[in-house]
Design a protein around this motif. Structure first.
Motif, short mmCIF file in Angstrom:
data_model
loop_
_atom_site.label_atom_id
_atom_site.label_comp_id
_atom_site.label_asym_id
_atom_site.label_seq_id
_atom_site.Cartn_x
_atom_site.Cartn_y
_atom_site.Cartn_z
N PRO A 104 -30.34 -25.75 24.41
CA PRO A 104 -29.79 -26.72 25.26
C PRO A 104 -30.80 -27.84 25.72
N ILE A 105 -32.04 -27.07 26.17
CA ILE A 105 -33.14 -27.90 26.53
C ILE A 105 -33.91 -28.64 25.48
N VAL A 106 -34.39 -27.88 24.64
CA VAL A 106 -35.50 -28.12 23.48
C VAL A 106 -34.57 -29.19 22.34
N MET A 107 -33.58 -28.78 22.16
CA MET A 107 -32.81 -29.65 21.07
C MET A 107 -32.52 -31.06 21.87
N LEU A 108 -32.30 -31.23 22.93
CA LEU A 108 -32.08 -32.57 23.68
C LEU A 108 -33.30 -33.16 23.65
N MET A 109 -34.43 -32.66 23.77
CA MET A 109 -35.65 -33.43 23.78
C MET A 109 -35.99 -34.00 22.05
N ARG A 110 -35.52 -33.19 20.98
CA ARG A 110 -35.64 -33.56 19.67
C ARG A 110 -34.55 -34.61 19.45
N LEU A 111 -33.49 -34.72 20.02
CA LEU A 111 -32.27 -35.43 19.33
C LEU A 111 -32.50 -37.18 19.54
#
Lengths: 311, 443
Positions: free
Chosen positions: B378-385
């Motif tokens: 939930p944290i890391v994917m949002l940084m990539r999106l």
């Protein structure tokens, strides 16, 4: 009489620990049923199974002839041994919430609550928080919450603990009134003497097993030993005990010199009392002649002892 | 379902009526705005404080080069020796003395230059002086080599490597960082929300346990509904609080800016910048501002917001059901420590991995791995999106896999947590071990 609740060889395990072992019970409708036994015997586990808080590993519960259904919780009222309410919630709001959870519509719940608050004369508490009430006051609220949804079956775990004598009496009368109105009631307690006079049926639970159940009067009859206590004021100069000893076994003998009364406990061979009374009345004035009926506590201890002797 | 609604509503009211919750809701924006104003104010003070530096120039190379600027004023000493100059600087309480000796050429002069001061000078001060000296050195050296200033201006043109993607789009420097920062803000919000409101859920469960009302409630509703209602009710209260914070902080900040006339930009410009850099900054901004703005517009906001909601809901449900299970397992809050640390760990890991690895390389192996791992995704994917999906962004299969893993974990965790919860709420009086928790799963 139809049965309100039937337990059919119910067992419950916690890991390797057996909390209930093949317990079968029949709880008749519109009666007061005593579920008796020491702490840790399995009473609370059994009650939690009826309330569907936990579920049996084996066996089943029949509620009015049908297997227990999740919806049946609305027809059961439960006062747990560990009483508790939300401390920072207001009395009225909380009672409304809890009865709505039991399925009572809000308007109806409000109406019934008003009646109960009037009956217990606690109307002014409506907007108080539980933490502002004394323990006894909170118990009254808890009792109301338990019965507000007008359940067909009421379960009280240690019903009178925490009440002072006056309130205990108030609650007792309320319970009797509910029973008059057709509710079936289960009392669960380890203090057997506290409910003995109220229960029509009892079951004794010991070490996760049911060791005895049935109608209290039948059980008492079965445990009678043909013992009688006698208070006698002798009109003879002779020692009455000595005279009686010839014909009757005397278990206990005590003379009250101040009142000049002989207290005796007699063991008769059968429940035929005509001859004894005849004999006694020849000896003097009989102030009291009463069968010694065992208390539930005594019956319990005796049953446990017998079971342990037999393996 | 009616009962679930009742529970949610009660939990919501219990939370928003709580005194400390109300106080926090009101005070926090005031505190935040107060902090911002304080920082802005202090920055302003720092800005307006100017230093006085004495210059003792015995050479002929630096005439008029030291002109008083915004942050530093220069005082020129003449016809005195070094010792006398030092004494006067001390006597006049100047901030320092720049000593420029005389020598045959400028390089020798530079080698023997000294800056004397009471305290260690700030980097801004030395940088300002160095920049001036560097300029003079360059000029003098060029003259010695026979290169005129205008020729040099022609040679010395700043070079920027132009960036382009294969499909011909324009790439900008620092865009990865900017995008990851925007995603990071979302990720950070998720983490904070989980830690704050997960804790609320836990405390609320403990409260029900200690007040012993739990048995009354679960003789009316299934424990699972109580847990779910509690989690949802608390998170609604949290969303209410967050919304109030956002709106009131915004309004307050706006009012303050209007009333006090604080320039918000002052917060972003470093006070240590030299005049030259200051002058350079706006033009730089102007040139790239539109490009960056375009880039910001290109961030798939709809996708980002949608994913934020999905990842937020799933992530929050996973973590808060663990919090609920912990609350059910213990008797009081002090016993929760041993269980809480393992929960916070993946959250912190997500944030740090995000800042150190995803910012630099949003599609590298570490970023990919942690954006798939359900406890950090939930944290890391949002940084990539913010980089978008598909070509040049997050591959679609990664997004889907990450979501599938997250949903599966969500189901598994909620199932496990509700089992622990169901048993735990009726257990009193002892601090459970992990082994006991494992045993409860089998009851």
């Amino acid at each position: 009489m139809q049965n309100m609740l039937v337990a059919d060889t119910v067992s419950k395990f916690y890991g390797k620990h057996k909390a209930l072992s093949d317990v079968s019970l029949e709880i008749p409708e519109n009666s007061i049923y005593g579920l008796l036994g020491p702490n840790g015997a399995g009473k609370t586990t059994f009650i939690r199974i009826i309330n569907q808080i936990t579920f049996p590993d084996e066996g089943q519960i029949l509620f009015k002839g049908k297997p227990l259904h999740p919806k049946d919780v609305a027809r059961i009222g439960y006062l747990p041994e560990e009483r508790g309410l939300y401390k920072s919630m207001k009395v009225g709001e909380q009672a409304l919430y809890l009865s709505q959870l039991k399925g009572v519509p809000k308007i109806e719940a409000k109406k019934r609550l008003k009646e109960w608050f009037d009956r217990f004369e606690i109307g002014p508490w409506w907007n108080k928080k539980i933490q502002e009430l004394s323990k006894g006051m909170a118990q009254k609220v808890q009792f109301i919450v338990t019965v507000l949804h007008e359940p067909e079956l009421l379960i009280f775990d240690e019903p009178f603990s925490g009440f002072d004598p006056i309130n205990a009496n108030l609650i007792k009368n309320e319970i009797l009134r509910l029973k008059e109105n057709g509710t079936s009631i289960i009392f669960s307690t380890h203090r057997m003497e506290s409910v003995e006079e109220l229960c029509e049926h009892i079951a004794l639970i010991h070490k996760s097993e049911k060791i005895l159940d049935g109608k209290l009067s039948d059980i008492k009859k079965a445990y009678r030993k043909n013992r009688f206590t006698v208070d006698l004021k002798s009109n003879q100069d002779l020692d009455t005990a000595k005279i009686l000893e010839k014909d009757i076994a005397i278990v206990h003998n005590e003379y009250d010199a101040k009142e000049e009364i002989q207290h005796l406990t007699l063991q008769l061979p059968c429940d035929e009392t005509r001859e004894v009374l005849h004999l006694l009345s020849d000896l003097g004035t009989v102030y009291r002649f009463e069968e010694v009926v065992p208390t539930v506590n005594e019956i319990f201890i005796q049953t446990v002892n017998e079971r342990e002797q037999h393996g | 379902m009616d009962k679930l609604r009742l529970i949610i509503w009660r939990e919501y009211l219990a939370k928003v009526r709580n005194k400390s919750f109300i106080i926090m809701t009101i005070l926090s924006p005031l505190l935040i705005v107060g902090m911002i104003i304080l920082i802005a104010y202090l920055t302003k003070i720092n800005d307006s404080e100017s230093k006085i530096i004495a210059v003792l120039d015995q050479s002929a190379f630096f005439q008029d080069k030291f002109q008083p600027g915004k942050a530093i004023s220069y005082v020129h000493f003449e016809d005195i020796d070094l010792e006398a100059a030092q004494d006067s600087v001390k006597a006049l309480q100047y901030d320092g003395l720049l000593f420029i000796p005389n020598a045959a050429n400028v390089d020798l002069v530079a080698q023997n230059m000294f800056f004397y001061s009471e305290d260690n000078p700030s980097t801004g001060t030395t940088a300002a002086m160095e920049s001036i000296i560097q300029g003079v050195l360059r000029e003098q050296r060029m003259e010695n080599l026979g290169v005129s200033n205008t020729t040099f201006q022609k040679i010395e043109k700043e070079f920027n490597l132009k960036l382009a993607s294969f499909d011909g789009g324009v790439n900008l420097k620092g865009v990865n960082e900017m995008k990851a920062f925007i995603g990071g803000a979302f990720g950070y919000a998720i983490m904070m929300f989980i830690i704050i409101y997960g804790g609320f859920v836990m405390r609320s469960v403990i409260e029900e346990k200690t007040s012993r009302i739990i048995e009354v409630i679960i003789s009316s509703v299934k424990p699972f509904y109580l847990m779910l209602g509690k989690i949802i009710g608390t998170s609604l209260a949290g969303i209410t609080q967050f919304a109030i914070w956002m709106i009131s902080s915004g309004v307050l900040l706006f009012i303050c800016v209007l009333l006090l006339g604080i320039n918000p930009e002052a917060l972003y410009v470093s006070p240590e910048m030299t005049g030259a850099e200051m002058a350079q900054l706006p033009t730089d901004l102007d040139e790239n501002f539109i490009a960056y703005a375009q880039e910001a517009l290109q961030i798939p906001w709809a996708l980002l917001l949608l994913s934020f909601i999905v990842y937020f809901v799933l992530g929050y449900l996973i973590y808060s059901s663990i919090y609920a299970a912990i609350g059910a397992a213990v008797d009081n809050e002090t016993d929760t420590q041993q269980f809480i640390f393992p929960i916070i760990l993946p959250l912190m890991l997500g944030i740090y991995i995000g800042f150190f690895s995803v910012f630099g390389n949003p599609h590298g192996p570490i970023a990919v791995g942690f954006s798939l791992f359900p406890l950090t995704s939930p944290i890391v994917m949002l940084m990539r999106l913010p980089g978008g999906i598909g070509e040049g962004g997050v591959p679609v299969w990664q997004l889907l896999l990450s979501l599938i893993l997250l949903i599966m974990t969500f189901l598994a965790i909620v199932w496990l947590a509700s089992k622990i919860y169901r048993v735990g709420i009726l257990m009193y009086g002892k601090k459970p071990t992990y082994r006991e928790l494992y045993k409860w799963l089998k009851y």
